[in-house]
Design a protein around this motif. Sequence first.
Motif, short mmCIF file in Angstrom:
data_model
loop_
_atom_site.label_atom_id
_atom_site.label_comp_id
_atom_site.label_asym_id
_atom_site.label_seq_id
_atom_site.Cartn_x
_atom_site.Cartn_y
_atom_site.Cartn_z
N PHE A 289 0.81 -1.22 0.00
CA PHE A 289 0.00 0.00 0.00
C PHE A 289 0.84 1.27 0.00
O PHE A 289 0.31 2.36 -0.13
N ILE A 290 2.16 1.14 0.18
CA ILE A 290 2.98 2.33 0.43
C ILE A 290 3.75 2.84 -0.78
O ILE A 290 4.44 3.85 -0.67
N SER A 291 3.66 2.20 -1.92
CA SER A 291 4.53 2.55 -3.05
C SER A 291 4.48 4.03 -3.42
O SER A 291 5.52 4.69 -3.48
N ASP A 292 3.29 4.56 -3.64
CA ASP A 292 3.17 5.98 -4.03
C ASP A 292 3.59 6.92 -2.91
O ASP A 292 4.27 7.92 -3.13
N ARG A 293 3.19 6.59 -1.69
CA ARG A 293 3.52 7.46 -0.54
C ARG A 293 5.02 7.44 -0.28
O ARG A 293 5.61 8.48 0.03
N VAL B 192 -2.36 9.43 5.18
CA VAL B 192 -2.90 10.46 6.08
C VAL B 192 -2.44 10.14 7.50
O VAL B 192 -2.58 9.03 7.97
N ASP B 193 -1.86 11.14 8.14
CA ASP B 193 -1.43 10.97 9.53
C ASP B 193 -2.60 11.21 10.46
O ASP B 193 -3.47 12.02 10.17
N LYS B 194 -2.60 10.51 11.59
CA LYS B 194 -3.65 10.74 12.59
C LYS B 194 -3.48 12.12 13.19
O LYS B 194 -2.36 12.57 13.40
N PRO B 195 -4.60 12.80 13.49
CA PRO B 195 -4.49 14.14 14.11
C PRO B 195 -3.99 14.05 15.53
O PRO B 195 -4.03 13.09 16.17
N TYR C 268 2.79 4.88 10.90
CA TYR C 268 2.51 3.77 9.98
C TYR C 268 1.30 4.11 9.11
O TYR C 268 1.28 3.81 7.93
N GLU C 269 0.31 4.73 9.74
CA GLU C 269 -0.90 5.10 9.00
C GLU C 269 -0.59 6.06 7.87
O GLU C 269 -1.18 5.98 6.79
#
Length: 84
Positions: free
Chosen positions: A13-17, A81-84, A74-75
């Motif tokens: 899931f992380i390729s683009d990010r 998107v990072d958690k607030p 990790y999110e």
Amino acid sequence: MPKPRSETGDKNFISDRLKSLRKEHHMSQRELATRLQLLGMDIDKNVITRIETNKRYVTDIELQALAKIFGVSYEALIDGVDKP
């Protein structure tokens, strides 16, 4: 038994990010691989290429190291998107 893939057939899931974060930090694939090696990961530039082109799975240990290098959760790596 085959390894799981996403609904679109992706291996991670992380390729683009990952590619985006690497470029935001003005880091080459080789530089990222070197930083990961300093954290004990057996990763070279070719592995980074395979992750970014979605041709390689990413382990939880590698995910943790990448999050540490870029200072994100990790999110943020997985969902973008990072958690607030």
